[in-house]
Design a protein around this motif. Sequence first.
Motif, PDB file in Angstrom:
ATOM      1  N   GLN A 186      50.218  48.520  42.002  1.00  0.00           N
ATOM      2  CA  GLN A 186      48.831  49.003  41.995  1.00  0.00           C
ATOM      3  C   GLN A 186      48.368  49.228  43.435  1.00  0.00           C
ATOM      4  OE1 GLN A 186      45.818  50.462  41.246  1.00  0.00           O
ATOM      5  NE2 GLN A 186      45.935  49.358  39.308  1.00  0.00           N
ATOM      6  N   LYS A 187      47.951  50.466  43.747  1.00  0.00           N
ATOM      7  CA  LYS A 187      47.602  50.773  45.134  1.00  0.00           C
ATOM      8  C   LYS A 187      46.137  50.505  45.437  1.00  0.00           C
ATOM      9  CE  LYS A 187      51.488  52.350  46.981  1.00  0.00           C
ATOM     10  NZ  LYS A 187      52.295  51.471  46.096  1.00  0.00           N
ATOM     11  N   ASN A 188      45.293  50.637  44.433  1.00  0.00           N
ATOM     12  CA  ASN A 188      43.863  50.497  44.656  1.00  0.00           C
ATOM     13  C   ASN A 188      43.480  49.027  44.896  1.00  0.00           C
ATOM     14  OD1 ASN A 188      41.115  50.305  44.402  1.00  0.00           O
ATOM     15  ND2 ASN A 188      40.975  51.822  42.759  1.00  0.00           N
ATOM     16  N   PRO A 189      43.047  48.695  46.124  1.00  0.00           N
ATOM     17  CA  PRO A 189      42.782  47.278  46.422  1.00  0.00           C
ATOM     18  C   PRO A 189      41.631  46.706  45.594  1.00  0.00           C
ATOM     19  CG  PRO A 189      42.014  48.675  48.204  1.00  0.00           C
ATOM     20  CD  PRO A 189      42.774  49.560  47.274  1.00  0.00           C
ATOM     21  N   ILE A 190      40.643  47.541  45.293  1.00  0.00           N
ATOM     22  CA  ILE A 190      39.513  47.040  44.503  1.00  0.00           C
ATOM     23  C   ILE A 190      40.015  46.617  43.119  1.00  0.00           C
ATOM     24  CG2 ILE A 190      37.266  47.608  43.509  1.00  0.00           C
ATOM     25  CD1 ILE A 190      37.079  47.747  46.432  1.00  0.00           C
ATOM     26  N   LYS A 191      40.846  47.468  42.516  1.00  0.00           N
ATOM     27  CA  LYS A 191      41.390  47.147  41.192  1.00  0.00           C
ATOM     28  C   LYS A 191      42.238  45.879  41.261  1.00  0.00           C
ATOM     29  CE  LYS A 191      41.665  51.097  38.165  1.00  0.00           C
ATOM     30  NZ  LYS A 191      42.409  52.348  38.045  1.00  0.00           N
ATOM     31  N   ARG A 192      42.997  45.765  42.357  1.00  0.00           N
ATOM     32  CA  ARG A 192      43.866  44.591  42.475  1.00  0.00           C
ATOM     33  C   ARG A 192      43.045  43.326  42.528  1.00  0.00           C
ATOM     34  NH1 ARG A 192      49.121  45.576  46.247  1.00  0.00           N
ATOM     35  NH2 ARG A 192      49.404  43.343  46.024  1.00  0.00           N
ATOM     36  N   ILE A 193      41.987  43.362  43.330  1.00  0.00           N
ATOM     37  CA  ILE A 193      41.127  42.180  43.437  1.00  0.00           C
ATOM     38  C   ILE A 193      40.503  41.867  42.088  1.00  0.00           C
ATOM     39  CG2 ILE A 193      38.988  41.311  44.429  1.00  0.00           C
ATOM     40  CD1 ILE A 193      39.798  42.748  47.002  1.00  0.00           C
ATOM     41  N   LYS A 194      40.063  42.915  41.402  1.00  0.00           N
ATOM     42  CA  LYS A 194      39.427  42.702  40.109  1.00  0.00           C
ATOM     43  C   LYS A 194      40.429  42.097  39.114  1.00  0.00           C
ATOM     44  CE  LYS A 194      37.663  45.131  36.419  1.00  0.00           C
ATOM     45  NZ  LYS A 194      38.310  46.281  35.863  1.00  0.00           N
ATOM     46  N   ASN A 195      41.654  42.628  39.147  1.00  0.00           N
ATOM     47  CA  ASN A 195      42.672  42.108  38.229  1.00  0.00           C
ATOM     48  C   ASN A 195      42.939  40.628  38.452  1.00  0.00           C
ATOM     49  OD1 ASN A 195      42.977  44.512  37.013  1.00  0.00           O
ATOM     50  ND2 ASN A 195      44.816  45.122  38.124  1.00  0.00           N
ATOM     51  N   ILE A 196      42.912  40.218  39.710  1.00  0.00           N
ATOM     52  CA  ILE A 196      43.170  38.800  39.996  1.00  0.00           C
ATOM     53  C   ILE A 196      41.932  37.966  39.697  1.00  0.00           C
ATOM     54  CG2 ILE A 196      43.624  37.127  41.828  1.00  0.00           C
ATOM     55  CD1 ILE A 196      46.080  38.498  41.682  1.00  0.00           C
ATOM     56  N   ALA A 197      40.782  38.484  40.130  1.00  0.00           N
ATOM     57  CA  ALA A 197      39.580  37.644  40.098  1.00  0.00           C
ATOM     58  C   ALA A 197      39.136  37.319  38.677  1.00  0.00           C
ATOM     59  CB  ALA A 197      38.445  38.314  40.860  1.00  0.00           C
ATOM     60  N   THR A 198      39.204  38.293  37.784  1.00  0.00           N
ATOM     61  CA  THR A 198      38.676  38.048  36.435  1.00  0.00           C
ATOM     62  C   THR A 198      39.411  36.891  35.742  1.00  0.00           C
ATOM     63  OG1 THR A 198      38.437  40.414  36.437  1.00  0.00           O
ATOM     64  CG2 THR A 198      37.811  39.271  34.430  1.00  0.00           C
ATOM     65  N   PRO A 199      40.743  36.984  35.602  1.00  0.00           N
ATOM     66  CA  PRO A 199      41.395  35.851  34.925  1.00  0.00           C
ATOM     67  C   PRO A 199      41.306  34.566  35.734  1.00  0.00           C
ATOM     68  CG  PRO A 199      43.025  37.385  35.753  1.00  0.00           C
ATOM     69  CD  PRO A 199      41.701  38.027  35.962  1.00  0.00           C
ATOM     70  N   LEU A 200      41.275  34.697  37.065  1.00  0.00           N
ATOM     71  CA  LEU A 200      41.223  33.493  37.889  1.00  0.00           C
ATOM     72  C   LEU A 200      39.928  32.732  37.625  1.00  0.00           C
ATOM     73  CD1 LEU A 200      42.288  31.655  40.069  1.00  0.00           C
ATOM     74  CD2 LEU A 200      41.209  33.105  41.759  1.00  0.00           C
TER      75      LEU A 200
END
Lengths: 255, 250
Positions: A186-200
């Motif tokens: 995944q290249k989009n950093p915003i999406k990456r952060i969102k993917n980690i942050a939500t389940p975290l």
Amino acid sequence: MGRVTQFSYRKEDFALFQLDVRCKIICICSLSVAITKADFLHLFVISAALLWLIYRSNLKILIIVKELKYFFFMLFFIVIVRGFTTSGEPISIYKEIYITKEGIIDGAKISWRFLSIMFMGLLFSCSTQSASLKNAVMWFLKPIPFIPEKKRVGVMVSLFVRFLPLIMDKASEVSDAQKSRCSHLQKNPIKRIKNIATPLLQKVFHSADKLIIAMESRCYNANRPEVNEHHFLRSGYEEYFYVGTALLAFFTIFI
Amino acid sequence: MRQNIIEIKDISHIYSTTGRGLKNISFSVESGEFIIVAGKNGSGKSTLFRHLNGLLSPTSGKILIHGKDVSSNIRYARQVVGMIFQDADCQIVGQTVFEDAAFGPENLGLSFEEVNKRTTKALAELGLIHLKDQNPATLSGGEKRRLAIAGVLTMRPDVVVLDEPFANLDYAGTSELLSAILWLNKAGHTIILSTHDIEKCIFWASRMLIIHEGRLVADDKPQYLLKDVEKFGIREPCASKLGMNIMAWR
Ligand SMILES: Nc1ncnc2c1ncn2[C@@H]1O[C@H](COP(=O)(O)OP(=O)(O)OP(=O)(O)O)[C@@H](O)[C@H]1O
Ligand SMILES: [Mg+2]
């Protein structure tokens, strides 16, 4: 499964681990103040001292670097931003894009200060039990009027440090689970952060909930009678740490 | 006649968000029993257990422990009924094994010496004393479960409630935990244990309850229920399927 990070409390046979918690807090506070004025030479000396403590505490530098990799990204980011925003002698890095030498030096200094403070935090958290931290917080608050619920503040602080390793642990679990499904593509950093942050966040709140239920089920309440309330165990090494800290702070501020 | 430790009188607890929960459950527990509570995932085992020491209160009905109402004697209920949760990691409170086991008696306000004495004894009984200075996160799954048991033993409970204690354990972990549970029962503690896999402990159980969709659908000696369990989504033990007598699991 629960993993132990370099930040988790451990028991080691080294003076730092037997030190009176109040002494640790005083040393950290005075060094932190001194570090805000530190130049490269001072930072070098302070870092050498901290690295020696880290080595004696059996912490593994390589693992620390790995666990703090995002922190290092942030430090790098600070250097870059400073490089762009500080005025001074320009250096071309790519065609028309310039950064300044002064900016880089300034950024490096700021990053190094952050790093030293992070190292102190690391040493503190791996060598201090949350129960004794709570006692120390209450001891420091005692002479201050207008804080009616000192015990509650102490409990909050100690719960907070108790949850930190839990959060770190969950974060690495979530990121591992996502990496094994190729999240690194995944290249989009915003999406990456969102993917980690939500389940975290979900996981952290969920485990916090469970931990609280488990504590409650063993009769926990904030007013629990303290077994060793006023016992601060002195190790006999306190003087060395006070003197060492004073020397470092004096050197940093006045030389 | 043996005396009733726990009396559950027609309790219901419906979660408002999902509409599921417990419906009209009644039974009582005598001192010294070894009870299996069986039921498939989501049947309500954990919800039932949380009522036993006042972590949840029933929306209707009543629970008595030694004749005292749980909802008005919560501290008493939590001391008498020690609870081991499904998730071994989330119930570790201390930063060392010793500190974790000492958490309960410290909360009860016992003296320093008494806390130390009880904690050392419980850790020794569960074979964890050599690990007392370790960080609990470094323990194996079986050791974590035994630590959780030590953590409630220090509060001197009459009843020990274990929610899915065998989940995630390997063969060695399971048999060590099982002998710890049997030892507890022998030492006079009443055991209530939930599982969806009854094979491991059915031989020793004196009684089995089956929960299905929030209702108590069976309550009898295990050997009388074996042929019915599969109706409720619980696997019948191998030996019974083959028409043999149930043997001790090992
Ligand atoms: N906090 C909650 N809010 C809403 N519904 C819940 C809550 N906790 C459980 N439930 C629901 O209540 C039912 C019973 O749950 P419970 O956790 O007691 O089952 P269980 O028998 O312990 O299952 P498992 O074997 O999976 O542990 C389930 O259908 C579940 O979806
Ligand atoms: Mg459950």
